[in-house]
Write a protein that holds these residues in place. Sequence first.
Motif, mmCIF file in Angstrom:
data_model
loop_
_atom_site.group_PDB
_atom_site.id
_atom_site.type_symbol
_atom_site.label_atom_id
_atom_site.label_comp_id
_atom_site.label_asym_id
_atom_site.label_seq_id
_atom_site.Cartn_x
_atom_site.Cartn_y
_atom_site.Cartn_z
ATOM 1 N N GLU A 1 -47.463 12.354 45.244
ATOM 2 C CA GLU A 1 -48.889 12.686 46.616
ATOM 3 C C GLU A 1 -47.821 12.535 47.906
ATOM 4 O O GLU A 1 -47.886 13.643 48.985
ATOM 5 N N GLN A 2 -46.688 11.786 47.590
ATOM 6 C CA GLN A 2 -46.429 11.253 49.084
ATOM 7 C C GLN A 2 -44.861 12.684 49.684
ATOM 8 O O GLN A 2 -44.968 12.621 50.488
ATOM 9 N N CYS B 1 -48.452 5.398 39.473
ATOM 10 C CA CYS B 1 -47.565 4.831 40.367
ATOM 11 C C CYS B 1 -46.929 6.741 40.225
ATOM 12 O O CYS B 1 -45.522 7.274 41.245
ATOM 13 N N ARG C 1 -50.615 0.931 45.116
ATOM 14 C CA ARG C 1 -52.229 2.317 44.085
ATOM 15 C C ARG C 1 -51.862 2.001 42.779
ATOM 16 O O ARG C 1 -53.376 1.476 42.687
ATOM 17 N N ALA C 2 -51.024 1.379 41.978
ATOM 18 C CA ALA C 2 -50.944 1.125 40.217
ATOM 19 C C ALA C 2 -51.380 0.276 40.334
ATOM 20 O O ALA C 2 -52.341 -0.301 39.776
ATOM 21 N N ALA D 1 -46.968 3.389 46.595
ATOM 22 C CA ALA D 1 -47.129 4.129 45.039
ATOM 23 C C ALA D 1 -47.652 2.898 44.208
ATOM 24 O O ALA D 1 -48.376 2.680 43.126
ATOM 25 N N SER E 1 -48.314 9.117 40.351
ATOM 26 C CA SER E 1 -49.417 10.108 41.334
ATOM 27 C C SER E 1 -49.028 9.868 42.979
ATOM 28 O O SER E 1 -49.064 10.301 43.479
ATOM 29 N N GLY E 2 -48.340 8.411 42.978
ATOM 30 C CA GLY E 2 -48.428 7.935 44.595
ATOM 31 C C GLY E 2 -47.142 8.092 45.445
ATOM 32 O O GLY E 2 -47.727 8.916 45.591
ATOM 33 N N ILE E 3 -46.128 8.478 43.733
ATOM 34 C CA ILE E 3 -44.880 9.339 44.742
ATOM 35 C C ILE E 3 -45.114 10.888 44.890
ATOM 36 O O ILE E 3 -44.528 10.876 45.981
ATOM 37 N N SER F 1 -42.199 3.958 46.692
ATOM 38 C CA SER F 1 -42.552 3.302 45.588
ATOM 39 C C SER F 1 -43.896 1.957 45.839
ATOM 40 O O SER F 1 -43.715 1.676 44.831
#
Length: 334
Positions: A259-260, A253, A155-156, A152, A255-257, A149
């Motif tokens: 992707e990981q 946010c 990045r947000a 993510a 999208s960042g989670i 988190s």
Amino acid sequence: MIPLLVCDDSAMARKQLIRALPAEWPVSITQATQGEEALAAIRQGLGRVVLLDLTMPVMDGYQVLAQLRAEGLSCKVVVVSGDVQEEAMRRVQELGALGFIKKPAPAEEVRATLQRLGLLDLEPPLAPTAPRPELALKVNFRDALREVSNVAMGRAAALLAQVLGTFVRLPIPQVNIFEVSELHMALLDAQRGQRLSAVCQGFIGDAIAGEALLLFHDLEIGAIANLLGWQPQNETETSEMLLDLASILTGACLSGIAEQIDVRFSQGHPQLLGQHSAIEQLIRLNRERWKNTLAVEISYSLEGHAVHFDLLLLFTEDSLSRLTKKIYYLMEQE
């Protein structure tokens, strides 16, 4: 051996970073979980090279860099952070950091950065050895999800900073499992006696589902509009502004989670739940689904402005098993 200090409040982040170090680099590793611990280690000579996180409790990375300069402590600092705002990179360089690596730090990028800065040449390299004993770090589910988190969130925030033209202060994400009554109390606490506007956006992917809830404090909406250079003339235009901003923040946010943990989320259209009654409405509509809810809480604030955003990612009870497997798989890879 080169005294290397790895400072990060997340055990998962420290484990990932230590594993990413070149195997032949002759270092003796000390770990710190926050800035005061890092400074104490550096004063003892345990940090000739320092890999430093920014968002930490007690004393953050910015404060560590400032204190190093104030005390005249000699060490070579590379920041490794999920806060990827351009202003964050500028500030740490101004404070004396030699480099910046974005989380999660790939081994090839770690090596390239250390090589570029001449840090691999401080002592002759050793032949590759067995895995370093410092890798035996215990990482629990909440710590791992908090670090996911955190990346993510950063990045947000970088996207939000571009949109609003200001520096976004990042919190340490909180991960909790709530019964519906506890979630109700947590949301009421976020309200802090003020009227709220709440934007809710559903998401689902690979048997993981939930709602992203973004809370705006009504007293701050005028300041948000000023930052956007937008002056809404009526409630409809205000609603459009909040929906657009929520789409940017929650979308980045999630999208960042995704992707990981290697998931593709489909997101529903954001919905404005209204003002003041939004919390009660949200709980009433989701009481059955959220009997046991995993909540990730993130509270952004804007530097120099009395504005903050409370973002909650609420995962349904049915999602916990799949999400847990995804997180544990990620932990094994790290």
